[in-house]
Write a protein that holds these residues in place. Structure first.
Motif, PDB file in Angstrom:
ATOM      1  N   VAL A 208      28.642  -9.596 -49.390  1.00 18.79           N
ATOM      2  CA  VAL A 208      29.493  -9.592 -48.205  1.00 18.79           C
ATOM      3  C   VAL A 208      30.455 -10.765 -48.270  1.00 18.79           C
ATOM      4  O   VAL A 208      30.043 -11.921 -48.399  1.00 18.79           O
ATOM      5  CB  VAL A 208      28.654  -9.663 -46.915  1.00 18.79           C
ATOM      6  CG1 VAL A 208      29.566  -9.648 -45.686  1.00 18.79           C
ATOM      7  CG2 VAL A 208      27.655  -8.522 -46.858  1.00 18.79           C
ATOM      8  N   LEU A 215      30.840  -6.729 -41.227  1.00 18.21           N
ATOM      9  CA  LEU A 215      29.617  -7.406 -41.646  1.00 18.21           C
ATOM     10  C   LEU A 215      29.833  -8.908 -41.753  1.00 18.21           C
ATOM     11  O   LEU A 215      28.953  -9.708 -41.410  1.00 18.21           O
ATOM     12  CB  LEU A 215      29.131  -6.846 -42.995  1.00 18.21           C
ATOM     13  CG  LEU A 215      27.989  -5.842 -42.948  1.00 18.21           C
ATOM     14  CD1 LEU A 215      27.600  -5.421 -44.367  1.00 18.21           C
ATOM     15  CD2 LEU A 215      26.780  -6.395 -42.209  1.00 18.21           C
ATOM     16  N   PHE A 226      21.300  -7.509 -39.535  1.00 15.41           N
ATOM     17  CA  PHE A 226      22.054  -6.652 -40.443  1.00 15.41           C
ATOM     18  C   PHE A 226      21.419  -6.487 -41.821  1.00 15.41           C
ATOM     19  O   PHE A 226      22.038  -5.934 -42.729  1.00 15.41           O
ATOM     20  CB  PHE A 226      23.476  -7.202 -40.591  1.00 15.41           C
ATOM     21  CG  PHE A 226      24.154  -7.421 -39.266  1.00 15.41           C
ATOM     22  CD1 PHE A 226      24.599  -6.346 -38.519  1.00 15.41           C
ATOM     23  CD2 PHE A 226      24.293  -8.700 -38.754  1.00 15.41           C
ATOM     24  CE1 PHE A 226      25.207  -6.536 -37.288  1.00 15.41           C
ATOM     25  CE2 PHE A 226      24.904  -8.901 -37.516  1.00 15.41           C
ATOM     26  CZ  PHE A 226      25.353  -7.818 -36.779  1.00 15.41           C
ATOM     27  N   ILE A 481      25.552  -0.107 -39.208  1.00 15.11           N
ATOM     28  CA  ILE A 481      24.845  -0.614 -40.385  1.00 15.11           C
ATOM     29  C   ILE A 481      23.400  -0.168 -40.410  1.00 15.11           C
ATOM     30  O   ILE A 481      22.812   0.072 -41.472  1.00 15.11           O
ATOM     31  CB  ILE A 481      24.917  -2.163 -40.411  1.00 15.11           C
ATOM     32  CG1 ILE A 481      26.359  -2.630 -40.631  1.00 15.11           C
ATOM     33  CG2 ILE A 481      24.001  -2.749 -41.490  1.00 15.11           C
ATOM     34  CD1 ILE A 481      26.960  -2.169 -41.939  1.00 15.11           C
TER      35      ILE A 481
END
Length: 495
Positions: A208, A215, A226, A481
């Motif tokens: 990420v 995110l 997450f 997610i």
């Protein structure tokens, strides 16, 4: 600072108060235990040799599920130490398919019951412990504590933006925002993350970066909503010796310390950091300050008001960053072999004389009251002024929800031994926060919607009090997610 201790018993109160099932009858308890144990064995049969599952009464199981505070630990069916992101993926897939409660523990410093403990599968990230120095960056494993990070970086001449006291974990602090001694210079820990290696709730392994808009926003302060982070990459900065340490005073120096703190807030120097500590224990108030300057010698005049106050003990000097942190091991407020602890965040925008006096009065009042119920009880308050631009170093993130004004996070904490007063202690911290908040509002401080720092927030703090206007967006990201609500099987603040 307290060392991590093995769990001695499960916490029945935590089970009913923090989102876990209430008291079960014997058959339901046995059924749940059998289900959890079956999941443990399935994980053990699936993971690679890089990882391992432990069952009670294994000594490593005790280490895995233990926390800094006994009130944060819980007896799980097993502990799992994944050794690779691929095995984390396998573990999450099994947990999701079996709907087994789980926990993920980094450093184990949380004071909130159930946030990194469980009766189901306890995942300890202890094997993710690498510190790798790159070109302008440092890679950190989520199983590290900041003591370990600073010790590893000390010989390299670089440092990162991280925790301020021994025992604090890399994962929890970074995922919650991350105030640092160097935050006035460089922002919060979340403002200095370059990338995250993340295992999503469905088991997908990904990296990420700012290119992953949602995110990226959510992970920066959004805690464990997450997935499971397996690596943090942080910006690094050159690090020389620093100047700092702690100073303790006799209680009759309260006015002198108050005046020093009030005057210090007018001196804007981004290399400086100050904290004032109030502690009531064993029938007396202890008063101290902590001074930090990010250079071997501070400029003249910056800390003179504090340095002029007579001390009972002090260790302020030029030293390495690691030595500074190690010196704080001498501070053992409320220490005991079965210590319980809660924190509560009390955000203000200024430590005025009235606010300082209120914190002193509340510390004494609740210290006396809780000691009447438990002779081991103590109350500690830390006042933490920051530079007016502390939030200007980063862009939008889950926390802080508002970067337009600086917030002094302030933490009140209570330690005790008798589990029967858990609820009373939590209530005391709520009342203390409400009292300070009312005084700040009456003074005209803009704290109506001031965000409570995630890592100081008491377990039942409303999401809106932490994340403000970000809550709807964070809920939307979480739903996209994690549509199966896998991360909802773990404790913590959930969107």
């Amino acid at each position: 600072m307290l060392s991590t201790r093995p769990l001695l018993c499960a916490l029945s109160l935590a089970a009913s108060a923090y989102g876990y099932p209430g008291k079960l009858d014997d058959r339901a308890t046995l059924g749940a235990a059998s289900h959890f144990k079956a999941t443990c064995h399935r994980i053990a049969a699936t993971i690679s040799k890089a990882s391992e599952v432990f069952f009670p009464p294994s000594p490593q199981y005790a280490v895995d599920i233990s926390h800094t505070y006994a009130s944060s630990s819980e007896a799980s069916a097993c502990s799992v130490e994944p050794g690779s992101a691929d095995d984390v993926s396998k573990i999450l897939r099994i947990i999701g398919s079996t709907r087994t409660p789980f926990a993920v523990k980094g450093g184990g410093h949380t004071a909130n019951p159930g946030f990194s403990s469980t009766r189901g599968v306890h995942i300890s990230m202890i094997r993710f412990n690498n510190v790798t120095v790159g070109s302008g960056t440092v890679e950190l494993g989520p199983g590290l504590t900041w003591d370990q990070v600073y010790a590893a970086l000390d010989p390299t001449g670089v440092n990162v933006i991280g925790g301020r006291v021994p025992g604090v974990g890399v994962a929890g602090l970074t995922l919650g925002g991350g105030f640092s001694y160097k935050s006035n210079e460089y922002g919060l820990s979340v403002d200095n993350v370059v990338s995250y290696d993340l295992v999503l709730p469905n088991g997908t392994i990904t990296s990420v970066t700012p290119n992953n808009t949602d995110l990226w926003f959510g992970l920066r302060g959004g805690m464990n909503n997450f997935g499971i982070v397996t690596k943090f990459v942080l910006k690094s900065y050159p690090q020389s010796n620093i100047w700092g340490g702690f100073m303790f005073y006799v209680p009759d120096q309260l006015d002198a310390v108050k005046n020093a703190l009030v005057r210090y807030q007018q001196k804007q120097d981004v290399k400086a950091s100050v904290a004032v500590v109030l502690n009531y224990a064993s029938g007396q108030l202890t008063l101290g300050s902590f001074l930090f300057y990010d250079a071997p010698v501070p400029p003249q005049g910056l800390f003179d008001d504090f340095l002029a106050i007579p001390t009972t003990v002090q260790n302020v000097s030029t030293k390495s960053f690691t030595d500074l942190l190690l010196s704080l091991n001498q501070l053992t407020f409320g220490s005991s072999s079965n210590i319980r602890n809660y924190f509560s965040g009390v955000p203000v925008t200024q430590y005025s004389p009235a606010i300082f006096d209120a914190f002193v009065n509340e510390t004494k009042f609740w210290g006396v009251y809780l000691a009447s119920l438990d002779k081991n009880a103590s109350v500690t308050v830390t006042l933490e002024p920051f530079d007016s631009g502390v939030f200007s170093h980063g862009s939008g993130s889950a926390f802080p929800p508002d970067r337009s004004q600086a917030i002094f996070p302030s933490v009140t904490g209570a330690s005790w031994a008798n589990a029967s007063i858990d609820g009373i202690v939590a209530s005391a911290l709520r009342k203390e926060k409400a009292t300070i908040h009312a005084i700040a509002l009456a003074e005209g401080q803009n704290v109506s919607h001031a965000a409570v720092y995630v890592n100081y927030a008491l377990f039942d703090t409303p999401l809106e009090d932490i994340y403000g206007q970000n809550v709807p967006r964070l809920r939307k990201i979480r739903a996209a997610i994690d549509p199966g609500d896998v991360m909802g099987l773990a404790g913590g603040f959930k969107f």
